[in-house]
Design an enzyme around this catalytic site. Structure first.
Site, PDB file in Angstrom:
ATOM      1  N   CYS A  11       2.843 -28.698 -46.484  1.00  0.00           N
ATOM      2  CA  CYS A  11       3.838 -28.294 -45.487  1.00  0.00           C
ATOM      3  C   CYS A  11       3.586 -29.013 -44.170  1.00  0.00           C
ATOM      4  O   CYS A  11       2.649 -29.809 -44.047  1.00  0.00           O
ATOM      5  CB  CYS A  11       3.803 -26.785 -45.276  1.00  0.00           C
ATOM      6  SG  CYS A  11       2.320 -26.209 -44.429  1.00  0.00           S
ATOM      7  N   CYS A  14       0.109 -28.865 -42.627  1.00  0.00           N
ATOM      8  CA  CYS A  14      -0.845 -29.843 -43.183  1.00  0.00           C
ATOM      9  C   CYS A  14      -0.664 -31.191 -42.480  1.00  0.00           C
ATOM     10  O   CYS A  14      -1.636 -31.855 -42.105  1.00  0.00           O
ATOM     11  CB  CYS A  14      -0.612 -30.027 -44.681  1.00  0.00           C
ATOM     12  SG  CYS A  14      -0.787 -28.552 -45.663  1.00  0.00           S
ATOM     13  N   ASP A 438      23.652 -61.321 -25.742  1.00  0.00           N
ATOM     14  CA  ASP A 438      23.493 -62.757 -25.527  1.00  0.00           C
ATOM     15  C   ASP A 438      24.777 -63.436 -26.011  1.00  0.00           C
ATOM     16  O   ASP A 438      25.421 -62.950 -26.944  1.00  0.00           O
ATOM     17  CB  ASP A 438      22.281 -63.255 -26.317  1.00  0.00           C
ATOM     18  CG  ASP A 438      22.164 -64.762 -26.279  1.00  0.00           C
ATOM     19  OD1 ASP A 438      22.156 -65.319 -25.172  1.00  0.00           O
ATOM     20  OD2 ASP A 438      22.093 -65.382 -27.365  1.00  0.00           O
ATOM     21  N   ASP A 637      19.459 -63.501 -30.366  1.00  0.00           N
ATOM     22  CA  ASP A 637      19.003 -64.202 -31.575  1.00  0.00           C
ATOM     23  C   ASP A 637      18.064 -65.362 -31.298  1.00  0.00           C
ATOM     24  O   ASP A 637      17.505 -65.929 -32.224  1.00  0.00           O
ATOM     25  CB  ASP A 637      20.214 -64.735 -32.344  1.00  0.00           C
ATOM     26  CG  ASP A 637      20.861 -65.931 -31.643  1.00  0.00           C
ATOM     27  OD1 ASP A 637      20.888 -65.929 -30.394  1.00  0.00           O
ATOM     28  OD2 ASP A 637      21.312 -66.862 -32.327  1.00  0.00           O
ATOM     29  N   ASP A 641      15.445 -65.109 -26.018  1.00  0.00           N
ATOM     30  CA  ASP A 641      15.887 -63.708 -25.959  1.00  0.00           C
ATOM     31  C   ASP A 641      14.724 -62.755 -26.183  1.00  0.00           C
ATOM     32  O   ASP A 641      14.839 -61.559 -25.895  1.00  0.00           O
ATOM     33  CB  ASP A 641      16.958 -63.426 -27.020  1.00  0.00           C
ATOM     34  CG  ASP A 641      18.248 -64.189 -26.759  1.00  0.00           C
ATOM     35  OD1 ASP A 641      18.572 -64.385 -25.574  1.00  0.00           O
ATOM     36  OD2 ASP A 641      18.921 -64.581 -27.716  1.00  0.00           O
TER      37      ASP A 641
END
Length: 848
Positions: A11, A14, A438, A637, A641
Site C-alpha cells: 500500500c 509501504c 522558436d 529544436d 534552444d
C-alpha cells in the site's frame, strides 16, 4: 537515474516507508517509489548496495533492474509482468471453497435455520469447532496478509496488510475465547449462555474479511494491469529477428545479433528490426507505433528508418545505425518507464497522509474499542466496531490516486507521439500560461522553399525557372537547393552549363545555351544589368516585407525575373497556435531573424507577440522574463534552444530536432508538429482533473467510512457497519480509483471543441531585449570578415557553426556587410574560428 525493483509493498504506507528509508542514505539526492509498477528511481552517488540494504532494513526487498546489454528494452524489462494475480486467484478459489460451508453454518443455520448434518445438529461445541477449523484454514491460505502485516508492525512501518491482519486476528481470537467460554456453559447446562456465546462467534467475519480483501486486490491488480497497457504494447512491438546480408546472402538472425553497420533487408509487411538508413530501394513506412501518425512516411535512399515501424510497400535494404537499447523505440520505452518511476508534485499530498495513515487508523480502532466498553457495550460489540474501523480504512486508494492517472495519461500521450520524461512534466504542462515558440524548425519548416516566380522579360515562369534551375544546380547553397528541388518536382529539363563561377557574397554566373546568365542579390544584378525599375523595386520590397528572400536573374545584361524563397510556416502551425490561444495561453515567437522577416512570419502564424533579433543567450533571457509573468513552456529544436529549454518551467523539444535539444527538454514531440503542444496540454489538463477526482474520492471515502465503522452515527441515525461490509468497501475503493483513472483512455488529444480558457490569462508582456543573463561572465567582442553570405539563411548557418565552438556565447552575422561579431566569455583560438567558417562553406577574411 538508477532503477530498482521493490518487492513486498502492499500500500501507499509501504511506498512512503521505502522512500524515507532510501532518502536517508548518504549520497541519495532524490528517490521516487512507484506502488503501481513496484519500481524505484534513485538519483545520487550512493552505492546500490547501500540503497538495497536500506530497503531491506525497512522490511522490503530490492534489486537493480538488470541492464540488457545488447538486448532491447522490450526484452530486458519485465518490471510490469504480473506475477501476483495468478497466486491471488488460487488463494481466492481455495478461500471461497472453504468459506461457503462456513457461511452455511454461521449464517444460514443461525439466521435462517437451514438444516445441518447429523454430527452438527444440536451440537454447539462441534459447530464452534467446525467454524474454527474452516476459518483457520482460510487464514492459513491467506497467510501472506499476516506475514506482511506483522512484519511491518515489527519494523514500525504498519501497512494495509497490518490493518487486515489485526482485524482478522482480533475477530478470530475473540471467537476462540467465546468458544472456550461456551464449553463451560455447556458443562453447566446453561442453554441461555450457550446461545449467547454462539452469537459471539466472528469466525465467518475473519474468513470473509480475508476473502473480500483478496477479491479487491484481484480487481485492483487487473485494473492496474490495464494502466500499463500502452507501455506493454510498446515493449511487444520490437521484432525478435532480422534478415541481414552476409556476403550477399540473406540470413535470419536473432535481434540481439544485429551489429551497427550490418545491412538488413525489409520486405513489404515486415517490421523494421533496428534504427538505420536506407541504402537501396524505396517504400512507404507506417511509423504510427512511434509517432501516432497513421499516414505512412515515404522512404528512399538516405532516409532514416526506425525499429518497430512497418514497411508498407516496397523492398528496402538498410544499414543498421542504432541497435539494442540505443534504438528510438527503446529510448521511448525507457522514457515512459522512467516517468512511471518518478513522482508528480501533486502526489506529495497523498504521501504525507499515507505516512501517518495506518498508525492513525490503528489508534482510532483502539480508541473505538475502549470507548464502546466505557459506555457499557459488550466486548463482542466493541471488537466488531474496532475491527470495522481496521478493515474499512484504505490507504491504497490514496496511494494509487495519483500514479494510476499519471501512468494512463502517459500511455495515452505515448500513443499520440508525445513523450513526457517525468510525472512532474506531465503535471506542469497543464498549468502552462505562456508558450514561447522558436521560429525556425518549430513554427516554420526550417527548409527554404520557392514561394514566388515573377518573370520580368518576355518569358514564361517555366522558362525563367528552367534557366534558374541550370544555374543553381551547380551550387550547394540552401537557396540553390530550394530552386533545384522545386524545378525537379516540376520535371523541368536540366540544361547544360559551362564557365560556372561563384561570386562570393553576390551570386552565380554561368554560360547557358551560349549566353551568360547571372543570378544573385539586387546589388549584384544591378552591376550587370543596370538600374532596376520602380516596379521591380516595389516587387522586391514587397517580398522582403513578407519575410522572403528575392533572387534576381539576368541574361546578357537584361533582367529576366525574380524568384523568391522563404522558410515557410508548417501547414498546421497557424491552426495549432489558434488552439493554444483559445486555451487562454499567451503565444510568443522567438527568432534571430530581423524584425521585417519576423513580423511577416508572426502575422502568418497568428502569434500574440514576436521577439526578433534574439541572440542564443538572449532566448534564455527572454524566457526568464516570461517566467516572471506566468508558467512558461519553451518549444524549440536547435542547439541554441537548449539553454532556454532548460531554464523554462517546461521545455518541449520538437522530435526532429537535435539530440542536445531533446536531452535538455522535459517533453519530446515525435511528430515535430506544434499541434502536439496543444495535445500535450490537453492530456495534462485531463490527467490533473482525474487526479483531483481520485484524491477527492479517496479522502471522502475514508473521512465518511471510518466514523461509520466506529459507530459514530449509531446514536443519531442508528447506522452500524458489519466488519464484512467494511472489508468489501475497502476492496472496492481501490478498484474504483483505478477504474476512474482508466477513463483517461477516452481522451481525444486533438479535439479542441472542449478546450477551456485558463482562469488568469497573461497579456501585455513587455520584453526588454539584449538583457544580460544573470551570472554571465564578462564578455569580449571580436569582429571577423566572412564572405560568401547571401541571405539571412547564410547568416544563421555561420552563427550556428561558430556557436558550436567552446567559449563563444553569441554570434551576430551580417551578409550585407560581410561582418560577423562574436561575443566570447573566454579566449578562443582564431584557427578554430577560421576552420568553422570554412567548413560551413564560406570564406574567412580574418580579424578586423
Amino acid at each position: 537515474m538508477e532503477q530498482y525493483k521493490v518487492t513486498g509493498m502492499s500500500c501507499a504506507a509501504c511506498q512512503t516507508r521505502v522512500e524515507k528509508a532510501v532518502s536517508a542514505v548518504e549520497g541519495v539526492d532524490s528517490c521516487a517509489v512507484s506502488l503501481l509498477t513496484n519500481s524505484m528511481g534513485v538519483e545520487g552517488t550512493a552505492s546500490p548496495e547501500a540503497i538495497i540494504a536500506a530497503v531491506e532494513a525497512a522490511g522490503y526487498g530490492a534489486s537493480i533492474k538488470a541492464e540488457g546489454g545488447k538486448k532491447t528494452q522490450a526484452q530486458s524489462d519485465d518490471s510490469l509482468k504480473d506475477t501476483e494475480t495468478p497466486k491471488m486467484k488460487k488463494r481466492l478459489i481455495a478461500s471461497i471453497i472453504l468459506l461457503i460451508p462456513l457461511l452455511y453454518v454461521s449464517m444460514g443455520h443461525m439466521l435462517w435455520d437451514w438444516p445441518l448434518p447429523g454430527f452438527l445438529d444440536g451440537n454447539h461445541v462441534a459447530m464452534g469447532l467446525y467454524q474454527l477449523i474452516l476459518a483457520g484454514l482460510v487464514m492459513v491460505i491467506n497467510q501472506k496478509f499476516f506475514i506482511s502485516g506483522f512484519k511491518g508492525l515489527i519494523h514500525r512501518s504498519p501497512n494495509m496488510d497490518t490493518l487486515v491482519a489485526l482485524g482478522a486476528t482480533a475477530s478470530y481470537v475473540y471467537s476462540v475465547v467465546a468458544l472456550f467460554a461456551m464449553t463451560s456453559a455447556v458443562q453447566a447446562n446453561d442453554e441461555a449462555q450457550v446461545m449467547y456465546f454462539m452469537k459471539q462467534f466472528y469466525f465467518e467475519a475473519a474468513a470473509m474479511i480475508l476473502t473480500l480483501i483478496t477479491v479487491g486486490k484481484m480487481l485492483e491488480a487487473k485494473s492496474k494491469g490495464k494502466t500499463t497497457d500502452a507501455l506493454k504494447g510498446l515493449m511487444n512491438l520490437s521484432p525478435k529477428t532480422a534478415v541481414i546480408l552476409r556476403d550477399g546472402v540473406e540470413t535470419t538472425v536473432a535481434i540481439e545479433e544485429v551489429q551497427v553497420g550490418d545491412r538488413f533487408v525489409v520486405r513489404p509487411g515486415d517490421s523494421i528490426p533496428v534504427d538505420g538508413i536506407v541504402v537501396e530501394g524505396e517504400s512507404a513506412v507506417n511509423e504510427a507505433a512511434l509517432t501516432g501518425e497513421s499516414v505512412p512516411a515515404e522512404k528512399s535512399v538516405g532516409d532514416k528508418v526506425y525499429a518497430a515501424t512497418i514497411n508498407s510497400s516496397g523492398y528496402m535494404v538498410c544499414e543498421a545505425q542504432r541497435v539494442g537499447e540505443d534504438t528510438t523505440l527503446s529510448a521511448i520505452i525507457k522514457m515512459v518507464s522512467d516517468a512511471a518511476a518518478t513522482k508528480a508534485p501533486i502526489a506529495k499530498i497523498a504521501d504525507r497522509v499515507s505516512g501517518v495513515f495506518v498508525p492513525a487508523v490503528i489508534s482510532i480502532s483502539v480508541i473505538t474499542f475502549i470507548a464502546w466498553l466505557l459506555v457499557g457495550q459488550t466486548v463482542g460489540y466493541a471488537i466488531a466496531r474496532a475491527v470495522s474501523v481496521l478493515v474499512i480504512s484504505c490507504p491504497c486508494a490514496l496511494g494509487l490516486a495519483t500514479p494510476v492517472a499519471i501512468m494512463v495519461g502517459n500511455g495515452v500521450a505515448a500513443k499520440t507521439g508525445v513523450l513526457f520524461k517525468t510525472a512532474a512534466s506531465l503535471e506542469q504542462a497543464g498549468k502552462t500560461q505562456i508558450v514561447a515558440l522558436d521560429k525556425t524548425g518549430t513554427i516554420t519548416t526550417g527548409k527554404m522553399k520557392v514561394t514566388d516566380i515573377t518573370p520580368v522579360a518576355d518569358i514564361s515562369q517555366e522558362e525563367l525557372l528552367t534557366i534558374a534551375y541550370a544555374l543553381e544546380s551547380k551550387s550547394e547553397h540552401p537557396i540553390s537547393k530550394a530552386i533545384t528541388e522545386y524545378a525537379s518536382e516540376k520535371n523541368l529539363e536540366l540544361k547544360e552549363t559551362t564557365e560556372f563561377e561563384v561570386l562570393s557574397g553576390s551570386g552565380l554566373m554561368a554560360r547557358i545555351d551560349g549566353k551568360i546568365v547571372y543570378g544573385g542579390n539586387a546589388k549584384y544584378i544591378k552591376s550587370v544589368a543596370g538600374e532596376l525599375s520602380q516596379e521591380n523595386k516595389k516587387v522586391i520590397d514587397d517580398l522582403a516585407r513578407m519575410g522572403k528572400t528575392p533572387l534576381l536573374f539576368a541574361r546578357e545584361g537584361e533582367l529576366l525575373g525574380i524568384i523568391a524563397v522563404a522558410d515557410v510556416i508548417k501547414e498546421d502551425s497557424k491552426e495549432a497556435i489558434t488552439e493554444l490561444k483559445n486555451m487562454g495561453i499567451h503565444v510568443v515567437m522567438l527568432t534571430g531573424d530581423n524584425e521585417i522577416t519576423a513580423d511577416a512570419i508572426a502575422k502568418q502564424a497568428g502569434v500574440d507577440q514576436v521577439v526578433a533579433s534574439v541572440k542564443p543567450d538572449g532566448k534564455e533571457a527572454v524566457v526568464r522574463q516570461l517566467m516572471e509573468h506566468g508558467m512558461t513552456t519553451m518549444v524549440g529544436d536547435g542547439i541554441n534552444d537548449a539553454p532556454a529549454l532548460t531554464s523554462a518551467n517546461l521545455g518541449i523539444a520538437i522530435g526532429a530536432g537535435t539530440d542536445i535539444a531533446i536531452d535538455a527538454a522535459d517533453v519530446v514531440l515525435m511528430k515535430s508538429s506544434i499541434k502536439d503542444v496543444a495535445a500535450a496540454i490537453r492530456i495534462s489538463r485531463k490527467t490533473l482533473t482525474n487526479i483531483h477526482e481520485n484524491l477527492f474520492w479517496a479522502f471522502f471515502y475514508n473521512v465518511l467510512g471510518i466514523p461509520l465503522a466506529a459507530g459514530c452515527y449509531v446514536a443519531a441515525f442508528g447506522w452500524e457497519l458489519n466488519p464484512i461490509f467494511g472489508a468489501a468497501a475497502m476492496g472496492l475503493s481501490s478498484f474504483c480509483v483505478v477504474s476512474n483513472a482508466l477513463r483517461l483512455n477516452l481522451i481525444k488529444p486533438y479535439d479542441s471543441s472542449k478546450d477551456k480558457m485558463i482562469k488568469n490569462p497573461v497579456s501585455g508582456i513587455l520584453i526588454e531585449q539584449n538583457n544580460k543573463v544573470e551570472d554571465r561572465k564578462e564578455e569580449k567582442e571580436m569582429k571577423i570578415k566572412v564572405t560568401g553570405m547571401m541571405c539571412g539563411h547564410c547568416e544563421a548557418h555561420v552563427q550556428k557553426a561558430l556557436e558550436a565552438i567552446d567559449g563563444i556565447d553569441s554570434v551576430v552575422a551580417s551578409h550585407e556587410e560581410n561582418l560577423v561579431t562574436i561575443n566570447n566569455s573566454k579566449d578562443v583560438d582564431e584557427a578554430a574560428i577560421k576552420s568553422a567558417v570554412e567548413e560551413a562553406g564560406y570564406e574567412y577574411g580574418g580579424l578586423l
